[in-house]
Design a protein around this motif. Structure first.
Motif, PDB file in Angstrom:
ATOM      1  N   ILE A   1       0.829  -1.209   0.000  1.00  0.00           N
ATOM      2  CA  ILE A   1       0.000   0.000   0.000  1.00  0.00           C
ATOM      3  C   ILE A   1       0.864   1.260   0.000  1.00  0.00           C
ATOM      4  CG2 ILE A   1      -1.843   1.262   1.175  1.00  0.00           C
ATOM      5  CD1 ILE A   1      -2.704  -1.517   2.383  1.00  0.00           C
ATOM      6  N   LEU A   2       1.402   1.628   1.147  1.00  0.00           N
ATOM      7  CA  LEU A   2       2.093   2.913   1.271  1.00  0.00           C
ATOM      8  C   LEU A   2       3.280   3.037   0.322  1.00  0.00           C
ATOM      9  CD1 LEU A   2       2.379   5.671   2.654  1.00  0.00           C
ATOM     10  CD2 LEU A   2       3.845   4.546   4.357  1.00  0.00           C
ATOM     11  N   PHE A   3       4.183   2.079   0.337  1.00  0.00           N
ATOM     12  CA  PHE A   3       5.372   2.177  -0.508  1.00  0.00           C
ATOM     13  C   PHE A   3       4.992   2.164  -1.987  1.00  0.00           C
ATOM     14  CE2 PHE A   3       8.441   0.115   2.817  1.00  0.00           C
ATOM     15  CZ  PHE A   3       8.262   1.197   3.656  1.00  0.00           C
ATOM     16  N   ARG A   4       4.018   1.345  -2.352  1.00  0.00           N
ATOM     17  CA  ARG A   4       3.574   1.297  -3.746  1.00  0.00           C
ATOM     18  C   ARG A   4       3.074   2.667  -4.197  1.00  0.00           C
ATOM     19  NH1 ARG A   4      -1.472  -0.608  -3.637  1.00  0.00           N
ATOM     20  NH2 ARG A   4      -2.253   1.322  -4.506  1.00  0.00           N
ATOM     21  N   VAL A   5       2.231   3.275  -3.386  1.00  0.00           N
ATOM     22  CA  VAL A   5       1.685   4.597  -3.737  1.00  0.00           C
ATOM     23  C   VAL A   5       2.805   5.637  -3.788  1.00  0.00           C
ATOM     24  CG1 VAL A   5       0.130   6.447  -2.975  1.00  0.00           C
ATOM     25  CG2 VAL A   5      -0.626   4.066  -2.878  1.00  0.00           C
ATOM     26  N   MET A   6       3.726   5.587  -2.845  1.00  0.00           N
ATOM     27  CA  MET A   6       4.836   6.542  -2.846  1.00  0.00           C
ATOM     28  C   MET A   6       5.667   6.421  -4.117  1.00  0.00           C
ATOM     29  SD  MET A   6       6.128   6.427   1.133  1.00  0.00           S
ATOM     30  CE  MET A   6       7.455   7.630   0.884  1.00  0.00           C
ATOM     31  N   ILE A   7       5.990   5.197  -4.516  1.00  0.00           N
ATOM     32  CA  ILE A   7       6.790   4.985  -5.731  1.00  0.00           C
ATOM     33  C   ILE A   7       6.024   5.473  -6.952  1.00  0.00           C
ATOM     34  CG2 ILE A   7       7.740   3.203  -7.258  1.00  0.00           C
ATOM     35  CD1 ILE A   7       8.526   1.675  -4.640  1.00  0.00           C
ATOM     36  N   GLU A   8       4.735   5.146  -7.020  1.00  0.00           N
ATOM     37  CA  GLU A   8       3.920   5.549  -8.172  1.00  0.00           C
ATOM     38  C   GLU A   8       3.755   7.064  -8.262  1.00  0.00           C
ATOM     39  OE1 GLU A   8       0.155   3.549  -7.729  1.00  0.00           O
ATOM     40  OE2 GLU A   8       1.007   1.580  -8.187  1.00  0.00           O
ATOM     41  N   LYS A   9       3.592   7.721  -7.130  1.00  0.00           N
ATOM     42  CA  LYS A   9       3.207   9.137  -7.139  1.00  0.00           C
ATOM     43  C   LYS A   9       4.346  10.115  -6.880  1.00  0.00           C
ATOM     44  CE  LYS A   9      -1.098   7.988  -7.663  1.00  0.00           C
ATOM     45  NZ  LYS A   9      -1.966   8.425  -8.738  1.00  0.00           N
ATOM     46  N   LEU A  10       5.416   9.667  -6.229  1.00  0.00           N
ATOM     47  CA  LEU A  10       6.445  10.620  -5.810  1.00  0.00           C
ATOM     48  C   LEU A  10       7.757  10.496  -6.574  1.00  0.00           C
ATOM     49  CD1 LEU A  10       5.809  10.586  -1.954  1.00  0.00           C
ATOM     50  CD2 LEU A  10       4.835  12.110  -3.703  1.00  0.00           C
ATOM     51  N   GLY A  11       7.815   9.608  -7.534  1.00  0.00           N
ATOM     52  CA  GLY A  11       8.941   9.567  -8.451  1.00  0.00           C
ATOM     53  C   GLY A  11      10.236   8.982  -7.924  1.00  0.00           C
TER      54      GLY A  11
ATOM     55  N   VAL B   1      12.905   9.972  -6.210  1.00  0.00           N
ATOM     56  CA  VAL B   1      13.371  10.109  -4.828  1.00  0.00           C
ATOM     57  C   VAL B   1      12.713   9.050  -3.956  1.00  0.00           C
ATOM     58  CG1 VAL B   1      13.417  11.612  -2.804  1.00  0.00           C
ATOM     59  CG2 VAL B   1      13.912  12.559  -5.063  1.00  0.00           C
ATOM     60  N   ALA B   2      11.414   8.915  -4.077  1.00  0.00           N
ATOM     61  CA  ALA B   2      10.694   7.904  -3.294  1.00  0.00           C
ATOM     62  C   ALA B   2      11.125   6.501  -3.707  1.00  0.00           C
ATOM     63  CB  ALA B   2       9.191   8.071  -3.462  1.00  0.00           C
TER      64      ALA B   2
ATOM     65  N   LEU C   1      14.503   5.731  -2.133  1.00  0.00           N
ATOM     66  CA  LEU C   1      14.333   5.584  -0.685  1.00  0.00           C
ATOM     67  C   LEU C   1      13.714   4.234  -0.345  1.00  0.00           C
ATOM     68  CD1 LEU C   1      14.317   6.806   2.211  1.00  0.00           C
ATOM     69  CD2 LEU C   1      12.078   7.772   1.645  1.00  0.00           C
ATOM     70  N   ILE C   2      12.680   3.869  -1.085  1.00  0.00           N
ATOM     71  CA  ILE C   2      11.959   2.628  -0.803  1.00  0.00           C
ATOM     72  C   ILE C   2      12.746   1.408  -1.287  1.00  0.00           C
ATOM     73  CG2 ILE C   2       9.848   1.306  -1.278  1.00  0.00           C
ATOM     74  CD1 ILE C   2       9.482   3.886   0.494  1.00  0.00           C
ATOM     75  N   LYS C   3      13.113   1.399  -2.557  1.00  0.00           N
ATOM     76  CA  LYS C   3      13.742   0.207  -3.140  1.00  0.00           C
ATOM     77  C   LYS C   3      15.159  -0.037  -2.629  1.00  0.00           C
ATOM     78  CE  LYS C   3      11.033   0.225  -7.386  1.00  0.00           C
ATOM     79  NZ  LYS C   3      11.051   0.406  -8.846  1.00  0.00           N
ATOM     80  N   ASN C   4      15.937   1.013  -2.450  1.00  0.00           N
ATOM     81  CA  ASN C   4      17.336   0.846  -2.043  1.00  0.00           C
ATOM     82  C   ASN C   4      17.536   0.918  -0.535  1.00  0.00           C
ATOM     83  OD1 ASN C   4      17.895   0.737  -4.777  1.00  0.00           O
ATOM     84  ND2 ASN C   4      18.560   2.853  -4.909  1.00  0.00           N
ATOM     85  N   GLY C   5      16.488   1.243   0.183  1.00  0.00           N
ATOM     86  CA  GLY C   5      16.598   1.360   1.629  1.00  0.00           C
ATOM     87  C   GLY C   5      15.639   0.437   2.340  1.00  0.00           C
ATOM     88  N   MET C   6      14.366   0.809   2.318  1.00  0.00           N
ATOM     89  CA  MET C   6      13.383   0.103   3.129  1.00  0.00           C
ATOM     90  C   MET C   6      13.192  -1.353   2.691  1.00  0.00           C
ATOM     91  SD  MET C   6      12.704   2.410   5.337  1.00  0.00           S
ATOM     92  CE  MET C   6      14.433   2.842   5.103  1.00  0.00           C
TER      93      MET C   6
ATOM     94  N   THR D   1       7.150  10.756   7.313  1.00  0.00           N
ATOM     95  CA  THR D   1       6.988  12.220   7.232  1.00  0.00           C
ATOM     96  C   THR D   1       7.073  12.687   5.787  1.00  0.00           C
ATOM     97  OG1 THR D   1       9.332  12.565   7.729  1.00  0.00           O
ATOM     98  CG2 THR D   1       7.815  12.661   9.577  1.00  0.00           C
ATOM     99  N   PHE D   2       7.921  12.056   4.987  1.00  0.00           N
ATOM    100  CA  PHE D   2       8.011  12.368   3.564  1.00  0.00           C
ATOM    101  C   PHE D   2       6.674  12.068   2.878  1.00  0.00           C
ATOM    102  CE2 PHE D   2       9.553  10.720  -0.741  1.00  0.00           C
ATOM    103  CZ  PHE D   2       9.635  11.979  -1.327  1.00  0.00           C
ATOM    104  N   ALA D   3       6.092  10.926   3.202  1.00  0.00           N
ATOM    105  CA  ALA D   3       4.802  10.552   2.606  1.00  0.00           C
ATOM    106  C   ALA D   3       3.711  11.547   3.010  1.00  0.00           C
ATOM    107  CB  ALA D   3       4.413   9.139   3.021  1.00  0.00           C
ATOM    108  N   GLU D   4       3.630  11.854   4.286  1.00  0.00           N
ATOM    109  CA  GLU D   4       2.588  12.776   4.754  1.00  0.00           C
ATOM    110  C   GLU D   4       2.745  14.166   4.154  1.00  0.00           C
ATOM    111  OE1 GLU D   4       2.923  12.160   9.062  1.00  0.00           O
ATOM    112  OE2 GLU D   4       0.932  11.231   8.973  1.00  0.00           O
ATOM    113  N   ARG D   5       3.974  14.598   3.990  1.00  0.00           N
ATOM    114  CA  ARG D   5       4.247  15.930   3.445  1.00  0.00           C
ATOM    115  C   ARG D   5       4.047  15.986   1.928  1.00  0.00           C
ATOM    116  NH1 ARG D   5       9.352  16.145   4.917  1.00  0.00           N
ATOM    117  NH2 ARG D   5      10.120  15.543   2.886  1.00  0.00           N
ATOM    118  N   SER D   6       4.344  14.886   1.228  1.00  0.00           N
ATOM    119  CA  SER D   6       4.431  14.933  -0.232  1.00  0.00           C
ATOM    120  C   SER D   6       3.247  14.342  -0.981  1.00  0.00           C
ATOM    121  CB  SER D   6       5.712  14.226  -0.686  1.00  0.00           C
ATOM    122  OG  SER D   6       6.841  14.819  -0.087  1.00  0.00           O
ATOM    123  N   LEU D   7       2.556  13.381  -0.392  1.00  0.00           N
ATOM    124  CA  LEU D   7       1.413  12.787  -1.099  1.00  0.00           C
ATOM    125  C   LEU D   7       0.246  13.761  -1.122  1.00  0.00           C
ATOM    126  CD1 LEU D   7       1.431   9.126   0.313  1.00  0.00           C
ATOM    127  CD2 LEU D   7       2.036   9.835  -2.018  1.00  0.00           C
ATOM    128  N   SER D   8      -0.507  13.718  -2.201  1.00  0.00           N
ATOM    129  CA  SER D   8      -1.712  14.545  -2.300  1.00  0.00           C
ATOM    130  C   SER D   8      -2.767  14.011  -1.333  1.00  0.00           C
ATOM    131  CB  SER D   8      -2.266  14.505  -3.722  1.00  0.00           C
ATOM    132  OG  SER D   8      -2.795  13.211  -4.003  1.00  0.00           O
TER     133      SER D   8
END
Length: 185
Positions: A61-71, A73-74, A77-82, A139-146
């Motif tokens: 859910i969260l990581f998928r949406v972040m990757i799809e919507k935030l380009g 940088v996200a 962060l997600i693939k190489n870190g989390m 915090t990145f997700a909360e600040r950056s997602l629509s």
């Protein structure tokens, strides 16, 4: 944001679980006999509550949406870190279970070191991982997602939780954690 608030609450439970793992490791180091059944239950908690339940919501859910919507940088962060750290946690749980199985027939110091290494390695990894998610990723997700994307995360999280509730996932694992924490911590 409901989805992230729930993930943070689950982090608190996972941190409590890592304290149990560390305490069991110390007891083994100090010469206590290992409760194999309890350690197998710890692996189950790690695999099902921490990974399937918690990381499942993050990854699906969260990581998928972040990757799809935030380009990019996200994505980095997600693939190489989390996700790398999620996989490392899975490795520790797999190796811990192998060491538990080996310990049933071989109580040597070498096997005990494997048990301690993977239990404490997992605990340390999750502590650092959770700190990064709470302070940076969420915090990145909360600040950056629509607002629309945040609502999508919330709705999908609700659906995920309803399914888990039907199977009493949270109830079963949190009840176990409460009981084992009283005995161990």
């Amino acid at each position: 944001m409901y989805g992230i608030e729930l993930l943070i609450k689950e982090h608190e439970n996972i941190i409590q679980f890592t304290e149990v793992l560390k305490k069991l490791s110390v007891r083994l180091l100090e010469g206590e006999e290992l409760n194999i059944e309890l350690l197998k239950q710890c692996v189950e908690f790690g695999k099902y509550y921490s990974d399937k339940q918690h990381h499942g919501k993050e990854e699906k859910i969260l990581f998928r949406v972040m990757i799809e919507k935030l380009g990019p940088v996200a994505s980095k962060l997600i693939k190489n870190g989390m996700l790398v750290e999620h996989d490392l946690g899975r490795y520790h749980m797999t190796k811990l279970l192998e060491a538990i199985d080996l310990y049933e027939t071989d109580k040597s110091s070498e096997v005990k070191i494997q048990l301690i290494c993977h239990a404490t390695g997992y605990a340390d990894l999750l502590k650092r991982h959770i700190d990064k998610e709470n302070a940076v990723v969420y915090t990145f997700a909360e600040r950056s997602l629509s607002e629309e994307d945040k609502e999508l995360v919330n709705k999908e999280t609700e659906i995920f939780e309803k399914e888990a509730s039907k199977n009493k996932v949270q109830e079963r694992y949190l009840s176990w954690l409460k009981g084992v924490s009283k005995k161990i911590l």
